[in-house]
Every structure is written in C-alpha cells, then in structure tokens.
Design a protein around this motif. Structure first.
Motif, short mmCIF file in Angstrom:
data_model
loop_
_atom_site.label_atom_id
_atom_site.label_comp_id
_atom_site.label_asym_id
_atom_site.label_seq_id
_atom_site.Cartn_x
_atom_site.Cartn_y
_atom_site.Cartn_z
N ALA A 104 -11.55 1.19 -11.24
CA ALA A 104 -12.97 0.97 -11.50
C ALA A 104 -13.19 0.11 -12.73
N THR A 105 -12.27 0.18 -13.68
CA THR A 105 -12.43 -0.58 -14.93
C THR A 105 -11.23 -1.46 -15.24
N ALA A 106 -10.38 -1.69 -14.25
CA ALA A 106 -9.17 -2.48 -14.46
C ALA A 106 -9.52 -3.92 -14.83
N THR A 107 -8.70 -4.52 -15.68
CA THR A 107 -8.93 -5.91 -16.10
C THR A 107 -7.93 -6.88 -15.46
N GLU A 108 -6.98 -6.37 -14.71
CA GLU A 108 -6.00 -7.23 -14.05
C GLU A 108 -6.68 -8.11 -13.01
N PRO A 109 -6.17 -9.32 -12.78
CA PRO A 109 -6.82 -10.24 -11.85
C PRO A 109 -6.65 -9.88 -10.39
N ASP A 110 -5.63 -9.10 -10.06
CA ASP A 110 -5.39 -8.74 -8.67
C ASP A 110 -4.60 -7.43 -8.60
N LEU A 111 -4.51 -6.88 -7.39
CA LEU A 111 -3.84 -5.59 -7.21
C LEU A 111 -2.35 -5.70 -7.52
N ARG A 112 -1.75 -6.82 -7.18
CA ARG A 112 -0.32 -6.99 -7.45
C ARG A 112 -0.03 -6.84 -8.94
N THR A 113 -0.85 -7.48 -9.76
CA THR A 113 -0.65 -7.37 -11.21
C THR A 113 -0.91 -5.95 -11.69
N PHE A 114 -1.93 -5.32 -11.14
CA PHE A 114 -2.24 -3.94 -11.51
C PHE A 114 -1.06 -3.03 -11.23
N ILE A 115 -0.46 -3.20 -10.06
CA ILE A 115 0.68 -2.37 -9.68
C ILE A 115 1.88 -2.66 -10.59
N ARG A 116 2.10 -3.92 -10.90
CA ARG A 116 3.21 -4.27 -11.79
C ARG A 116 3.02 -3.67 -13.17
N ASP A 117 1.78 -3.54 -13.61
CA ASP A 117 1.51 -2.94 -14.91
C ASP A 117 1.80 -1.43 -14.91
N HIS A 118 2.00 -0.87 -13.73
CA HIS A 118 2.37 0.54 -13.60
C HIS A 118 3.74 0.65 -12.92
N ALA A 119 4.64 -0.25 -13.29
CA ALA A 119 5.94 -0.36 -12.61
C ALA A 119 6.73 0.94 -12.62
N GLU A 120 6.56 1.73 -13.67
CA GLU A 120 7.33 2.97 -13.77
C GLU A 120 6.91 4.00 -12.73
N LEU A 121 5.79 3.77 -12.07
CA LEU A 121 5.28 4.72 -11.08
C LEU A 121 5.52 4.27 -9.64
N ARG A 122 6.19 3.14 -9.46
CA ARG A 122 6.33 2.59 -8.11
C ARG A 122 7.45 3.26 -7.32
N ALA A 123 7.19 3.42 -6.02
CA ALA A 123 8.21 3.91 -5.09
C ALA A 123 8.07 3.10 -3.81
N PHE A 124 9.21 2.74 -3.20
CA PHE A 124 9.19 1.84 -2.06
C PHE A 124 9.82 2.50 -0.83
N LEU A 125 9.15 2.31 0.30
CA LEU A 125 9.66 2.83 1.56
C LEU A 125 10.20 1.67 2.41
N PRO A 126 11.51 1.56 2.58
CA PRO A 126 12.04 0.51 3.45
C PRO A 126 11.57 0.74 4.89
N CYS A 127 11.15 -0.32 5.55
CA CYS A 127 10.69 -0.18 6.92
C CYS A 127 11.09 -1.41 7.73
N THR A 128 11.06 -1.25 9.05
CA THR A 128 11.45 -2.33 9.96
C THR A 128 10.25 -3.01 10.60
N ASP A 129 9.05 -2.64 10.19
CA ASP A 129 7.82 -3.20 10.73
C ASP A 129 7.38 -4.37 9.85
N ASN A 130 7.58 -5.60 10.33
CA ASN A 130 7.20 -6.74 9.50
C ASN A 130 5.69 -6.93 9.39
N GLY A 131 4.94 -6.10 10.11
CA GLY A 131 3.48 -6.15 9.99
C GLY A 131 2.99 -5.84 8.59
N VAL A 132 3.77 -5.09 7.82
CA VAL A 132 3.33 -4.70 6.47
C VAL A 132 3.30 -5.89 5.52
#
Length: 210
Positions: free
Chosen positions: A165-193
């Motif tokens: 609601a009050t984020a100053t990052e220009p996009d969601l990708r940057t916002f997520i990178r600014d919280h890198a310590e909280l990221r978790a990734f699910l490998p998948c075979t669906d290239n639709g993502v």
C-alpha cells in the motif's frame, strides 16, 4: 460467478487472490479479460479456476474508466471490485497499492496471491501445487520457477502484502528483491508461469494450446 465448489478449508488455509485487470491492453487491442476462453471469457475462467483451487476471497482490480470491464463485473455480480483510476499512468504497482489498501479483505486471510489476467493458460494443477507450497511456507514470498526463470502467480504473506500500500519500489520484481531473504521458489514444469499474453498472436497460440 463460478458454480465450481471449493474444497473444504481450515482457518490456516485462508488465502485471497488479486486478479490484476486494470491494464490498457494496448498491444492486444481489446481488454484481455473479455477475450473468449474455453466456454466463457478469460475473467470468468480465472474466477472459476481460483474458486476451484480453494480461494477464500477473490478480488479484481480494474480501471473504472473501462466501461466494458465494469459492465462484465456487474454481469458476474462480483462483489469484490477494486477500482484503480491511476492504472494507465502509474502501472501495475498502483494496482497492487490499491489492492493492499482495500478495506474489505476478509480478516481471516493469511496469504495473498497476485494473479495476472493475461495468464489463463496456467493449469489448475500448477495453481494447486503453488497454493500447497505457499501453505507450507506461510511466512515466505512464494514464486513458481520454470528453469531459471521466476514467474506468476506470486503468493505473499499478509504482512508483506499490506506493505504494498505504501511501497516506493517501481515494480513488483524490485519489491520482491528487496525482501530476498523471504523468497521461496517452487520448481515447476508448466511454462505458463513465465508466459505472458500480450499480443493477438500470443492469444491465438495460447488459446489453441489450451
């Protein structure tokens, strides 16, 4: 709205979905949400598939100046509508800010999935897997990963989502990178993502595949 039945949920499993549908669709030439998809249109399909996955609450962010989208939301009698009159100028982050600041979220929600309207081709199996992964990692920002590419939808813990609601990052990708310590990734075979639907050619190809 969907006639599909959601599976039984417990309180700890309560999650919301934000469908981002406020873009101008300039390259497509018409609103993506209203394009035919299977037996309905893309917006109806997304509402149906997320309901079947078990979403507690689904909201659509839209541009109130887009009369066609507003009319379709009325036809669907969708109660959860989040207007974003700044979408054309301010982009996706303004839609996320509008969603995070929306006052009508169910208080039981502990996770929020950000879904793009131009990804109706993602399979229900993939969404179920990602939801389960997020439920197992409720304090993490969970993303699907196809090969070395990270995509959507993204699940965010409630506390992180509300920061949008009050984020100053220009996009969601940057916002997520600014919280890198909280990221978790699910490998998948669906290239639709990692596949967007931006042009009429994209739409025709993905519709045929679906």
């Amino acid at each position: 709205m969907s006639k599909l039945k959601s599976r039984t949920r417990d309180v700890g499993d309560a999650f919301a979905v934000i469908i981002l549908s406020a873009g101008a669709s300039r390259r497509m030439g018409s609103p993506k949400a209203l394009l035919p998809w299977r037996k309905s249109n893309i917006l109806q399909h997304l509402l149906d598939i997320w309901t079947s996955v078990g979403a507690t609450q689904i909201a659509v962010v839209f541009d109130p100046a887009n009369a066609a989208i507003a009319a379709e939301l009325s036809r669907l009698t969708l109660p959860n509508r989040i207007p974003n009159p700044n979408a054309a100028k301010a982009g996706m982050m303004s839609s996320l800010a509008a969603a995070a600041g929306w006052p009508d979220w169910n208080p039981s929600l502990n996770r929020f999935a950000v879904a793009l309207v131009d990804q109706p081709h993602i399979s229900a199996v993939t969404l179920v897997s990602l939801n389960s992964f997020s439920r197992e990692h409720p304090n993490k920002i969970c993303q699907p990963q196809f090969g070395d590419r990270r995509g959507h939808p993204v699940f965010l813990p409630r506390s992180i989502f509300l920061h949008l609601a009050t984020a100053t990052e220009p996009d969601l990708r940057t916002f997520i990178r600014d919280h890198a310590e909280l990221r978790a990734f699910l490998p998948c075979t669906d290239n639709g993502v990692v596949t967007d639907m931006d042009t009429p050619e994209d739409y025709q190809r993905l519709r045929q595949q679906a």
